[in-house]
Write an enzyme that holds these catalytic residues in place. Sequence first.
Site, PDB file in Angstrom:
ATOM      1  N   GLU A 186      17.543 -30.820 -16.160  1.00  0.00           N
ATOM      2  CA  GLU A 186      17.271 -31.929 -15.234  1.00  0.00           C
ATOM      3  C   GLU A 186      18.207 -32.001 -14.029  1.00  0.00           C
ATOM      4  OE1 GLU A 186      15.222 -35.324 -17.890  1.00  0.00           O
ATOM      5  OE2 GLU A 186      17.388 -35.197 -18.168  1.00  0.00           O
TER       6      GLU A 186
HETATM    7  C1  ACM Z   1      16.697 -33.379 -22.088  1.00  0.00           C
HETATM    8  O1  ACM Z   1      15.966 -34.124 -22.771  1.00  0.00           O
HETATM    9  N1  ACM Z   1      16.831 -33.594 -20.804  1.00  0.00           N
HETATM   10  C2  ACM Z   1      17.399 -32.261 -22.682  1.00  0.00           C
END
Ligand code: ACM
Length: 677
Positions: free
Chosen positions: A322
Amino acid sequence: MRLTTLLVSGVTLMAASFGPAAYAQPGGRQAALMPLPAAMTTGTGQLLVDGGFTVALAGPADPHLEVAAHILIQRLGAKTGQFLAGAPVAGVKATLTLTVTGVSATVPAPREDESYTLKVTPTGASITAATSIGINRGIATFAQLVANGPQGWAVPVVTIHDQPRFPWRGLLLDVSRHFMPVATVERTIDLMQAVKLNVLHWHLADNQGFRVESKVFPKLHQLGSDGDFYTQDQVRAVIRYAADRGIRVVPEFDMPGHTTAWLVGYPELASQPGPFAIERHWGVFDPALDPTREETYQFLDRLVGEMTSLFPDPYFHIGGDEVNGEQWKATPAVQAYMTAHGLKDTAALQALFTTRVQAIVAAHGKHAIGWDEIMDGDMPKDVAVQSWRDAESLKKAALAGHAGILSAPYYLDLNWPAGRHYAADPMPDNLPAGLESLILGGEACAWSERLSPENLDIRLWPRAAVVAEKLWSPRAMTGDGAAMYARLDAVARDLASAGSRHESAGAAMLARVAGPAGVDALLPLAQAVQPLQDYRRSALRPDAVQSTPLNRLVDAVPAESGQARAFGLAVEHFLANPKDVQARAAVWRPLMVWAQGDTLLGPHVAATPLLAELAGPSAKLARLADAGMAAAEALHTGKPMVDRAGREKAVADAADAGAELEFAILPAVARLVKVAP
Ligand code: ACM
């Protein structure tokens, strides 16, 4: 009971649908195994577990083995309510003998021999294994087998040969969003041991907190944790505690995103100047380490050096998930760097970062593991991938020669029913032959945006046991969700006796929500609802922050209502037998409780802060239950349902329960109303 014959590891197992693993003493309570053992044969008779129960050790001396014996004695004492002799006896015949052929290392390695043999006869029992690690798995089975009957506590006569399907069976514990004290972490390790999970994935740093003491860069924990961090001595103690239970500890330092808390003390690590503050909201944020400056890697080399010395496991988790690239796009120097190096986008820039960090981790003697995104980097084959987006990434990683673990379908914080987790298998579909050994297993995940030390167990247990079974037991044994549910209640009770607070914390939290109304007034509503699933709570409350109390009804109720599940089954049975008086009563009884709950709760709602948001849900439940009763009556008598439009409206209104809840009983009631004459 349906009889099936399974051939597992060359051993024939006669298995009733939940029979091999669920025992009831005549007139007694059911004991249940989870995970199911690979191979088991049952005999007749039982071995009593009374106050004279003793444990002996055989084979080379090993402190881990002594701890294992103590764990079993403590667990049996807690489960049976009997005083058991505190220390393993030496040289005399004991009720249970634990025999090892070798001594376990200080900490477990990734592919330990975890197999064991458990034999129970009416006069004694034995568990044999290569080391204390297999013994740990065997005592977990033994403790689950103990059940109560007319003659008292006993284990059935049985022979079990057992070993895991996958070597990596983890639980991710996020201690950044909400800090979990050492006692909570150790309790979690106890419960992992009870269901044979063997990797604690400790998510130690994220935007909302850097939770481990750094002596090299002390501003990381001093400015990044609000004072809630583990000292290095505490970390070592937790690692020892886990090792005694045959459990590895893999630390995660998520980077280059998810690092806001690092930047509070060391803003120079970011590409933008700061200053930075600990992030209080939930979500994906812009701050990220600057991948274009050598100083970043010099810092990481020293930090990774310190942390790889602290954490002995050969794997070191570098996160990588992310990264939105916004800070990099907004920084001219970073843009110039990308142009100069021919990097077409920020994903390519992150790939370069990952490649550098992996080299640092390797230089400190460890294998890197990271989330799906690290596959964008130029990764050597020893790097492992943890899939969080979908199982496809695991397959992609395996095709590229990387080992991997599955987590995408095992997020316990998303409030899925146990059966949905259970339906997901770690082995990707259509994986070319020969690559299976690259699938190391999986991890259940407990992301803690909405988990606190108080309600953690409510979210983890017993559902983590279901994932544990998926990762331990032969695939052919884990295909039947109904058989799993048939064992789950007994497993939950067993976990409670092993220390889980999922029941006790739930009761205490409900009492606080109910206030002067009393828990009995709240129970009808509490048992009819579940928390919203997936990320819908976040979507409804984007204003939620780290300090938002997790003390509401939605925080206190289990992800899956057992009463609603039972009601669903009762409705199914009733629809097949609408004239049957008992089938009607099984549907009618809970509906009546739900229909009347509002009259108990209503008078207290206005004056009790935690009840205020429940006025709407409580009223909607009363109307929904009324509709269900009217429909059941119509189906039973064959006479038309009174006020169909009103009933249908009650069902439609219940689709939005309010208070971040959903009505777990809604699908079954909607079905009744739909098919009622
Ligand atoms: C995650 O759930 N961003 C690893």
